[in-house]
Design an enzyme around this catalytic site. Structure first.
Site, short mmCIF file in Angstrom:
data_model
loop_
_atom_site.label_atom_id
_atom_site.label_comp_id
_atom_site.label_asym_id
_atom_site.label_seq_id
_atom_site.Cartn_x
_atom_site.Cartn_y
_atom_site.Cartn_z
CE1 TYR A 76 11.67 32.77 0.10
CE2 TYR A 76 11.85 30.36 0.23
CZ TYR A 76 11.62 31.51 -0.51
OH TYR A 76 11.34 31.42 -1.83
CE LYS A 92 -0.44 -0.03 5.05
NZ LYS A 92 -1.38 -0.02 6.19
NE ARG A 122 -6.76 1.11 11.79
CZ ARG A 122 -5.53 0.92 11.31
NH1 ARG A 122 -4.65 1.91 11.33
NH2 ARG A 122 -5.16 -0.26 10.86
CG MET A 154 8.25 23.87 -3.48
SD MET A 154 7.06 24.71 -4.54
CE MET A 154 5.79 25.11 -3.34
#
Length: 833
Positions: A728, A502, A600, A777
């Protein structure tokens, strides 16, 4: 032992082999085929009618169970240690022995002793394969050489290597590797080397030896009976052991080299340039020097071992010098990358010979993501064989391995194009191919690049590979298989294995990982959502697939693609039932989830009576398994609660099974549960994060290998004075004059912003460099003031040198989050050694 006449040096009858190995022959298929090929892997058949399969009982596999499948594929001759009534009914011949592996080793030893050319036995902790391959490059122009394919140096690999010997060979280059005491005697009795090379001693497999001394002594056993032994005196353990082990063998010649003390080849100055090294040495009181196109220390040592053997074999120094300068890198792994037009590109373009071609074709054959398999193949250089016979064998290999398309490049293969029945195009040179070919010619296929170094196939690779930025995540398929086999060794042979793929296999890739798991015979796969399972089906995955988070809108797709949903409440059961009323056919397989304490998803114990009644009255459904999820199997402080869950699951699964006549599979253990609660294996276990190299304890972590390495490159290096700021919001404040490297990875690639401002580090040229300033980024900055580095150098974000566990600890999270968070824009590169 006198046997009947042989048709050739490497062709035997089953009767002859039976006598050699001391077995008993049962003839159920009297076809008169000579045995040419030895086979230990049922997935790697080339010529079934002339193959002899050895059904080896290993720690994790029993070769006997693949015999019916092999008979369907045309194999008719087998060596077995377990001859049962079921085998007696099959149309095949069986040589019954005490142990199949021992029988194969006896056969290899007998075959080896028929030949009287020099055989070089190579062992050591590192460098065996490089030395062997470089010797092949250096000597093949003069000698017909048989050598171990790739790293075939084990108890199974050595006999397969020796079987390749034939009457045309003039020299053998055979690797020998051991991982525990008692193995080298068996290898020595097969190889019977006349010349030995002991490369070095290191820490590999230390855990299986009392200490380094015992390991050296065990490896030294390879050289009992050699005429000449080559080694470096700078390893005191090796030198001292040689003196004590072989001193009573009067006819042994020792050829030593050293950088520190007097030796046959005395190494002087080693000068390293940008792309090459000059090695100076003194032999027979004469000064000599060689140049090699490598600068790392390991390559220098490997080259000196090769230099030493060439001296022993009588080569002139001028010829040695000339050939050393043209040594090529040895491709130690096959890489698979995403290509243009939805293709996959396998790069093995450093060398091309029959042995490595066979291995590369096996890797190509494993790939199921595309229906079309293509090979781009260059001339095979300096094989020492008749050209027509060589390419006739190549043509047969391509047919046997199911290659659909071929592109041949080179004058020799162009001359022999009439031998190929595979659809093909031929070009005289790489330049001609690049000029005439179009990227539109390649679409929806897996492409193997297999070329000798002079053909420059890296240019073809650049044309075919999908363009991406310099950040990649390398996935080591060998490590993945190692981890799979480790967990297999911890469960009973009858226990099935479900592998979790998964979330793109925890970030490692979807079909690529599923494909290797299917190849290695896991029993089940599990995905999170239906679209993941559909994608796997479209790429050729045929294993049963459980979907853990099914949605009602996806039930039609699940039926169409034979996916099996997890059902955890009555709402989902009702919705599935409504969809199934529109379909006829066999009952639809489902997996029932119990809630035993995770709180769950899952049916409660109080709901079982109603669940059983509804399922028994439903002919459209069949329960494939019942399962539950452990909440804290990796934490010893919660072991009491885990045992409550196990008891509850045993009680609930028994209550359901009693109401159905067919068997229902039961499973609850996850990766940590496999290791800590082995008594609760039931019928199947689920292997998740452990498959990718992560365990809950340090002891278990030592048994696993890292699968994923995230790496990038330095884009720019700046000298920044003290008191300046970086990035930044000016958060990176410098307290000294610094060298700052900007690297090509940021939070859009999966780097957590909390790693900035000194929290995290990355590896630059083997040293840790702290992150400075905020993570951007697409990039971030490292302080490399104390680290020698250049723009373009590689940077390791995580891997064997800086583990994912360590990165996760710095962030106060778990490894799952780190590896699953690597962005899809980061190209995955899959490799197999």
């Amino acid at each position: 032992m006198i046997l009947g006449p042989l048709m050739s040096e490497s062709s035997y009858t089953t009767e002859q082999i039976t006598e050699i190995v001391g077995g008993r022959l049962v003839m159920n298929s009297p076809d008169d085929h000579r045995i040419v090929d030895l086979l230990t892997d049922s997935r790697k058949i080339i010529h079934p009618e002339t193959s002899l399969f050895f059904a080896i009982n290993g720690e994790r596999h029993d070769g006997h169970k693949f015999i019916p499948e092999l008979i369907v594929q045309g194999v008719r001759n087998f060596v077995v240690s377990d001859y049962s009534e079921n085998l007696a009914l099959l149309q095949a011949n069986f040589i019954v022995v005490g142990e199949s592996l021992v029988a194969m080793q006896k056969l290899a030893a007998w075959h080896r002793q028929r030949f009287h050319f020099p055989v070089v036995g190579i062992t050591g902790s590192n460098g065996k394969t490089i030395v062997k391959e470089w010797l092949y490059q250096l000597l093949r122009a003069d000698k017909n050489i048989v050598r171990s394919p790739k790293s075939f140096n084990s108890q199974v690999g050595v006999p397969l290597s020796l079987w390749l010997m034939n009457e045309e060979n003039q020299l053998g280059l055979i690797e020998a590797g051991i991982s525990r005491p008692g193995e080298m005697e068996k290898l020595q009795s097969m190889i019977q080397p006349t010349i030995g090379i002991f490369t070095n001693i290191g820490s590999a497999h230390d855990e299986n030896f009392i200490g380094p001394q015992q390991k050296v002594e065990e490896k030294m056993k390879l050289f009992l009976g050699v005429d000449t032994l080559i080694y470096c005196k700078d390893f005191p353990l090796i030198h001292d052991t040689v003196q004590h082990t072989l001193f009573d063998q009067e006819n042994v010649r020792y050829f030593t080299w050293s950088k520190k003390s007097k030796a046959d080849l005395q190494i002087g100055r080693i000068t390293k340039g940008t792309d090459e090294s000059e090695i100076q040495g003194v032999y027979n009181n004469q000064f000599h020097k060689i140049r090699i196109p490598f600068t790392d220390d390991a390559s220098v040592d490997n080259a000196i071992h090769c230099w030493s053997l060439m001296i022993v074999l009588g080569y002139e120094q001028d010829l040695i010098k000339e050939r050393m300068h043209f040594l090529n890198p040895v491709a130690m792994r096959l890489e698979m990358k995403t290509g243009i037009n939805n293709t996959s590109v396998i790069n093995d373009s450093y060398n091309s010979d029959i042995g490595s071609l066979t291995i590369a074709l096996d890797f190509l054959n494993q790939q199921k993501q595309h229906n079309t398999r293509t090979i781009i193949l260059s001339d095979i250089l300096q094989s020492g064989r008749n050209e027509e016979n060589l390419y006739r064998e190549v043509a047969g290999l391509l047919l046997a391995k199911g290659v659909d398309k071929m592109i041949g490049i080179g004058d020799a293969i162009l001359r022999q194009q009439h031998l190929f029945s595979t659809p093909a195009k031929f070009f005289a040179s790489t330049e001609e191919f690049l000029r005439d070919a179009s990227i539109s010619d390649f679409r929806e296929e897996t492409i193997l690049l297999k070329g000798a170094r002079p053909f420059g196939f890296e240019k073809i690779g650049k044309m075919l590979q999908q363009k991406a930025h310099e950040t990649v995540m390398e996935i080591n398929l060998n490590a993945l298989v190692h981890n799979l086999n480790y967990y297999r060794s911890r469960v009973k042979p009858t226990t099935k294995m479900m592998a979790m793929v998964k979330a793109m296999s925890y970030g490692s890739g979807s079909f690529e990982i599923a494909n290797i798991l299917q190849f290695h015979h896991v029993d089940y796969l599990a995905v999170a959502y239906t679209d993941e399972g559909v994608d796997l089906r479209k790429t050729g995955i045929t294993l049963p697939i459980m979907v853990m988070n099914p949605e009602v809108q996806s039930f039609e797709a699940m039926i169409r693609y034979r996916l099996e949903p997890e059902i955890y409440n009555f709402r989902l059961l009702n919705q599935l039932n409504e969809v199934l009323r529109k379909h006829d056919g066999e009952p639809f397989r489902i997996h029932i989830k119990f809630d035993t304490g995770m709180r769950r998803l899952g049916f409660e114990e109080s709901e079982l009576n109603e669940l059983v009644v509804r399922l028994r009255n439903n002919r459209n459904l069949r329960i494939e398994s019942v399962f539950s999820h452990l909440a804290a199997s990796d934490e010893a402080e919660h072991d009491g609660f885990t045992r409550i869950q196990l008891e509850r699951f045993a009680r609930m699964s028994k209550a359901v099974q009693e109401e159905f006549e067919y068997p229902i599979c039961k499973h609850i253990l996850n990766s940590s549960g496999i290791l800590r609660f082995s008594e609760a294996q039931f019928d199947m276990v689920r292997l998740g994060i452990g498959l990718y190299g992560f365990a809950s304890t340090n002891n278990e972590q030592q048994q696993l290998q890292h699968v994923a390495t995230l790496k990038t490159t330095i884009s720019q290096i700046k000298s920044v004075p003290a008191n300046e700021t970086i990035g930044y919001s000016r958060k990176g404040k410098l307290t000294r004059d610094s060298l700052i490297a900007t690297v090509a990875i940021g939070y859009a690639d999966g780097i957590n912003r909390r790693l900035g401002n000194g929290v995290g580090t990355m590896i630059v040229n083997g040293k840790r460099a702290p992150l400075v300033g905020s993570v951007c980024m697409d990039m971030c900055m490292l302080d490399i003031t104390d680290i020698p580095a250049r723009e373009g150098d590689e940077v390791i974000v995580f891997g064997s040198e800086l583990s994912v566990n360590e990165v996760a600890t710095a962030l106060g999270t778990i490894p799952y989050e780190i590896i699953a968070g690597v962005s899809q824009r980061v190209k995955r590169v899959y490799y197999q050694e």
